[in-house]
Design an enzyme around this catalytic site. Structure first.
Site, PDB file in Angstrom:
ATOM      1  N   THR A  18      -4.378 -24.880  -5.947  1.00  0.00           N
ATOM      2  CA  THR A  18      -5.651 -25.623  -5.941  1.00  0.00           C
ATOM      3  C   THR A  18      -5.735 -26.656  -7.043  1.00  0.00           C
ATOM      4  O   THR A  18      -6.598 -27.531  -7.011  1.00  0.00           O
ATOM      5  CB  THR A  18      -6.828 -24.651  -6.104  1.00  0.00           C
ATOM      6  OG1 THR A  18      -6.774 -24.060  -7.411  1.00  0.00           O
ATOM      7  CG2 THR A  18      -6.784 -23.550  -5.051  1.00  0.00           C
ATOM      8  N   ASP A  57       6.234 -30.868 -17.267  1.00  0.00           N
ATOM      9  CA  ASP A  57       5.323 -29.842 -17.756  1.00  0.00           C
ATOM     10  C   ASP A  57       5.509 -29.674 -19.261  1.00  0.00           C
ATOM     11  O   ASP A  57       6.575 -29.240 -19.724  1.00  0.00           O
ATOM     12  CB  ASP A  57       5.598 -28.513 -17.035  1.00  0.00           C
ATOM     13  CG  ASP A  57       4.578 -27.448 -17.377  1.00  0.00           C
ATOM     14  OD1 ASP A  57       4.541 -27.016 -18.545  1.00  0.00           O
ATOM     15  OD2 ASP A  57       3.823 -27.033 -16.481  1.00  0.00           O
ATOM     16  N   ASP A  71       6.409 -26.009 -20.387  1.00  0.00           N
ATOM     17  CA  ASP A  71       7.771 -25.618 -20.056  1.00  0.00           C
ATOM     18  C   ASP A  71       8.785 -26.325 -20.958  1.00  0.00           C
ATOM     19  O   ASP A  71       9.791 -25.736 -21.371  1.00  0.00           O
ATOM     20  CB  ASP A  71       8.086 -25.954 -18.598  1.00  0.00           C
ATOM     21  CG  ASP A  71       7.364 -25.028 -17.620  1.00  0.00           C
ATOM     22  OD1 ASP A  71       6.712 -24.070 -18.077  1.00  0.00           O
ATOM     23  OD2 ASP A  71       7.447 -25.296 -16.407  1.00  0.00           O
TER      24      ASP A  71
END
Length: 211
Positions: free
Chosen positions: A108, A201, A204
């Site tokens: 989402t 990211d 990450d």
């Protein structure tokens, strides 16, 4: 209500920005350059902190001195925001630290909170929220609303390495006064709500991909 955006295009910021964008940059070097950006942005963002006048005694004489009047509250948004925590503590060692943990639902793209550890005595103290990426703005807006509920004064200061136009628009739509410091405003978000061109990211690339 407004969002004032300051793009800090200092050559040292831009040099580190190039390094953290590079897909070939290893995690350790990524963290190092992200912290370098954080140091420079935090220094710029705290330029207007109020000070009080006083005196100090040097080895030779008394001298006029200025000290920070009220220590700010630093709020990193976990986990990527930890990349700015060390430079914040080095520059503001007496500041209180609050932690907001928010994971992104990969389906989402909505924020899912999991940690809320804010100081009780925010009151009239300056608040500085740090997070390397402002993408959709969901995590930041959630954090800002929690701070408003605690009585944080506005405008609050937000420090990010990269921002997307969609994220800035989301903060503007929240109705919360913010001064946003960033190294760059990128082009857009992709279909996965990642900043383009971005850097991937940020969590990450600092800490490795979670198992």
């Amino acid at each position: 209500m407004t969002v004032v955006t300051v793009v800090a295009d200092h050559p040292l910021v831009l040099d580190s920005l190039a390094r953290i964008r590079d897909v070939k940059t290893p995690n350790a070097l990524f963290r190092q350059n992200l912290e370098r950006i954080g140091t420079l942005l935090i220094a710029e963002a705290t330029r207007t902190l109020p000070t009080v006048s006083g005196n100090v005694t040097t080895p030779l004489a008394d001298a006029a001195a200025e000290r920070i009047a009220v220590q700010p509250v630093i709020v990193p948004i976990l986990r990527a925001g930890l990349g700015f925590l060390r430079p914040a503590q080095e520059l503001l060692p007496d500041a209180d630290i609050g932690f907001i943990g928010i994971a992104r639902n990969e389906e989402t793209h909505e924020p899912e909170p999991y940690v809320n550890k804010l100081p009780q005595n925010i009151g009239e103290r300056p608040v500085i929220v740090v997070d390397p990426m402002l993408a959709t703005g969901g995590s930041l807006v959630h954090t800002l609303r929690l701070l408003v509920e605690r009585g944080a004064r506005q405008p609050m200061t937000v420090i990010v390495a990269l921002a997307a136009p969609e994220g800035i628009a989301a903060v503007e739509a929240s109705g919360i006064d913010v001064t946003l410091f960033t190294a760059v405003i990128d082009d857009r978000l992709d279909y996965n709500a990642y900043i383009v061109p971005g850097l991937g990211d940020a969590g990450d690339r600092q800490f490795g991909t979670p198992a």
